[in-house]
Design a protein around this motif. Structure first.
Motif, PDB file in Angstrom:
ATOM      1  N   TRP A 289      57.832  65.521  46.796  1.00  0.00           N
ATOM      2  CA  TRP A 289      56.711  65.040  45.708  1.00  0.00           C
ATOM      3  C   TRP A 289      57.220  65.195  44.416  1.00  0.00           C
ATOM      4  CZ3 TRP A 289      53.162  61.586  44.487  1.00  0.00           C
ATOM      5  CH2 TRP A 289      52.251  61.906  43.368  1.00  0.00           C
TER       6      TRP A 289
ATOM      7  N   GLU B 116      50.828  60.313  48.092  1.00  0.00           N
ATOM      8  CA  GLU B 116      50.714  61.511  49.023  1.00  0.00           C
ATOM      9  C   GLU B 116      50.871  60.852  50.480  1.00  0.00           C
ATOM     10  OE1 GLU B 116      48.117  65.230  50.793  1.00  0.00           O
ATOM     11  OE2 GLU B 116      47.422  64.183  49.045  1.00  0.00           O
TER      12      GLU B 116
ATOM     13  N   ASP C 217      55.058  69.409  55.958  1.00  0.00           N
ATOM     14  CA  ASP C 217      54.316  70.399  55.131  1.00  0.00           C
ATOM     15  C   ASP C 217      55.289  71.322  54.040  1.00  0.00           C
ATOM     16  OD1 ASP C 217      51.852  69.511  55.561  1.00  0.00           O
ATOM     17  OD2 ASP C 217      51.416  71.046  56.855  1.00  0.00           O
TER      18      ASP C 217
ATOM     19  N   TYR D 207      57.035  68.839  51.342  1.00  0.00           N
ATOM     20  CA  TYR D 207      56.162  67.985  50.970  1.00  0.00           C
ATOM     21  C   TYR D 207      56.142  68.294  49.388  1.00  0.00           C
ATOM     22  CZ  TYR D 207      52.329  65.203  48.668  1.00  0.00           C
ATOM     23  OH  TYR D 207      51.607  64.368  47.864  1.00  0.00           O
ATOM     24  N   GLU D 208      56.043  69.391  48.732  1.00  0.00           N
ATOM     25  CA  GLU D 208      56.100  69.701  47.366  1.00  0.00           C
ATOM     26  C   GLU D 208      57.012  69.343  46.616  1.00  0.00           C
ATOM     27  OE1 GLU D 208      53.474  70.561  45.746  1.00  0.00           O
ATOM     28  OE2 GLU D 208      52.026  70.295  47.434  1.00  0.00           O
ATOM     29  N   ARG D 209      58.385  69.782  47.465  1.00  0.00           N
ATOM     30  CA  ARG D 209      59.504  69.186  46.805  1.00  0.00           C
ATOM     31  C   ARG D 209      59.948  67.820  46.768  1.00  0.00           C
ATOM     32  NH1 ARG D 209      65.738  70.303  48.984  1.00  0.00           N
ATOM     33  NH2 ARG D 209      66.910  69.548  47.555  1.00  0.00           N
TER      34      ARG D 209
END
Length: 236
Positions: free
Chosen positions: A90, A54, A83, A86-88
């Motif tokens: 990751w 992360e 932010d 980030y999810e994409r």
């Protein structure tokens, strides 16, 4: 002093046993390409690894998004932030790292022999890394190192990661040893901070990734050029 005061050793993975910088660089740059961001330099990756995936992804995203050549993408996406991406990022990173895990990495000289020497001295061994556990297990298996370890824990095995001492306390519990009977072997101030906070003995390798800082400035029982040097270094 010597190894006789210790009953177990906790050994870091990236930068301590395996030079995985190539894996990180390839997986990150494939992720950045998918996000239409400029590639990261090897130097940036080396300075950033060691505190978990992360932290690595967020740090690299922040650096690359601030580059002048990335501004065009930011103008096209007004809500463009670390932010928001980030999810994409990751998910992409997980996909790419899984595809190449171990392909661009090499075991450091003396690692297998050094681990065997520690085991021969009667120490139980555990691998403790901030790398996700599934990646760590696959890499140890691919590099022929898995058989040295009775326990393997990753950055997602506990509530907190190194440099917090919690993972070391939990690993000592799994090994059945007290922290003062346990050696922490790593390559960075991250490992040293966790080891000292837990009350473990700390040995640091002189290669690896220490956030761009000289490792000998970090307090330790010994600094070694290879894991095979640990028994002699601790006897001095």
């Amino acid at each position: 002093m010597g190894l006789q005061r210790f009953r177990a050793a906790i050994v870091d993975l990236d930068g301590t046993m395996v030079d995985t910088l190539g894996d990180f660089e390839v997986a990150l740059n494939r992720t950045l390409a998918d996000l239409a961001l400029p590639p990261a330099t090897r130097e940036l990756v080396e300075r950033t690894v060691g505190k978990g995936s992360e932290h690595l992804i967020r740090s690299v995203l922040a650096h690359q998004m601030a580059l002048p050549e990335a501004k065009g993408y930011g103008q096209a996406c007004p809500a463009w932030t670390v932010d928001s991406l980030y999810e994409r990022a990751w998910a992409l990173y997980q996909h790419h790292y899984l595809a190449i895990n171990g392909d661009f990495s090499e075991v450091y000289p003396g690692v297998s022999e050094g681990l065997q020497a520690l085991r021969g001295a009667g120490l139980a061994l555990a691998c403790l890394t901030n790398k996700p556990l599934a990646f760590a297990r696959d890499l140890l298996q691919a590099k022929g190192l898995a058989g040295h370890f009775g326990q393997v824990f990753g950055g997602d095995s506990f509530e907190r990661k190194k440099p917090d001492p919690l993972p070391l306390f939990k690993t000592c519990e799994a090994l059945g040893t007290l922290p003062e009977q346990t050696l922490m072997v790593g390559d960075s101030s991250n490992d040293a901070q966790a080891g000292h906070a837990a009350g473990c003995g700390v040995v640091l390798v002189t290669y690896g990734y220490n956030h761009g800082e000289p490792i000998r400035s970090t307090p330790a029982l010994a600094w070694v050029d290879t894991l095979t040097d640990i028994p002699v270094a601790l006897s001095l």
